[in-house]
Design an enzyme around this catalytic site. Structure first.
Site, PDB file in Angstrom:
ATOM      1  N   HIS A  22     -25.290 -16.598  -9.454  1.00  0.00           N
ATOM      2  CA  HIS A  22     -25.398 -16.544 -11.058  1.00  0.00           C
ATOM      3  C   HIS A  22     -24.142 -15.049 -11.223  1.00  0.00           C
ATOM      4  O   HIS A  22     -23.582 -15.092  -9.892  1.00  0.00           O
ATOM      5  CB  HIS A  22     -26.663 -15.196 -10.463  1.00  0.00           C
ATOM      6  CG  HIS A  22     -26.044 -13.241  -9.951  1.00  0.00           C
ATOM      7  ND1 HIS A  22     -25.765 -13.067 -10.685  1.00  0.00           N
ATOM      8  CD2 HIS A  22     -26.352 -13.284  -8.952  1.00  0.00           C
ATOM      9  CE1 HIS A  22     -24.962 -11.865  -9.464  1.00  0.00           C
ATOM     10  NE2 HIS A  22     -26.528 -11.939  -8.503  1.00  0.00           N
ATOM     11  N   CYS A  70     -26.541 -11.575  -2.470  1.00  0.00           N
ATOM     12  CA  CYS A  70     -26.820 -12.517  -3.970  1.00  0.00           C
ATOM     13  C   CYS A  70     -25.171 -13.331  -3.636  1.00  0.00           C
ATOM     14  O   CYS A  70     -23.994 -12.242  -3.855  1.00  0.00           O
ATOM     15  CB  CYS A  70     -27.220 -12.056  -5.056  1.00  0.00           C
ATOM     16  SG  CYS A  70     -28.990 -12.065  -5.809  1.00  0.00           S
TER      17      CYS A  70
END
Length: 218
Positions: free
Chosen positions: A171, A187
């Site tokens: 992301h 992440c």
């Protein structure tokens, strides 16, 4: 930028403990970077429903800037390969080449690794804390609409193994100084302009390999 700075610090405590999406930074010198946040930005790139803040990439180590490189790995063209140790993501191309991006990754013990696929894609995605995050910090924002204040940034690629959501994402980030650092959660984060570029290049179903070490440049 001032309002976003306050919101980012509020979110920091709850997010730094968990290997979940929307991880926050514990990068060396990150508080100094926060105090001089506006200096990282040089303009915007038109996008909908929000313009993408553009980063002064001269502030990054050259190895973390988007570039085309030689690729010597066995993965097929179209595969996303994330090297946790090098803090680099490669999108394999034809002819022994790859498009390489700098990324921020999880700190030791929090980085997820393995094989997955992109099961869905999000544009300026919303973010919602997990029940564990809420239990650790009852005052945390219960939801965050997509936008420049959102920890998921301009785009997100959601990683699944079969039908199971791994809870890990590739992301964007509103903390560009965190690129090239080992982050507090697992992440994979990219500059917003880089995740927009990657998002446009990969379809749902793309294979993703997240690994530690190993050469992929010739």
């Amino acid at each position: 930028m001032t309002a976003r700075l306050s919101n980012s610090r509020t979110l920091l405590a709850a997010l730094c403990l968990l290997p979940l999406a929307a991880c926050k930074s514990t990068a060396p010198g990150s508080m100094a970077a926060l105090d001089d946040e506006s200096a990282w930005y040089i303009g915007t790139m038109p996008d909908k429903p929000h313009d993408v803040p553009l980063v002064d990439t001269s502030r990054l180590d050259p190895k973390y800037r988007r570039q085309e490189v030689a690729y010597a790995g066995p993965e097929a063209p179209g595969t996303i390969v994330v090297d946790i140790d090098k803090r680099q993501l490669a999108l394999v191309q034809e002819g022994g080449r790859a498009i390489q991006y700098g990324v921020g990754v999880g700190k030791l013990g929090f980085s997820w690794k393995g094989e997955a696929r992109v099961a869905r894609k999000g544009v300026w995605p919303d973010w919602t804390p997990t029940t564990t995050m809420v239990s650790l910090n009852p005052d945390i924002d219960r939801s965050r609409k997509g936008g420049v204040d959102n920890p998921l940034g301009a785009r997100a690629l959601y990683l699944y193994q079969g039908s199971r959501d791994t809870l890990f994402r590739i992301h964007g980030t509103n903390e560009p100084w965190s690129i090239g650092e080992q982050m507090s959660s697992g992440c994979v984060r990219m500059l917003n302009e880089d995740i927009v570029d990657l998002y446009e290049r990969v379809p749902v179903g793309t294979r993703v390999l997240v690994k530690r070490g190993g050469k992929y440049r010739a």
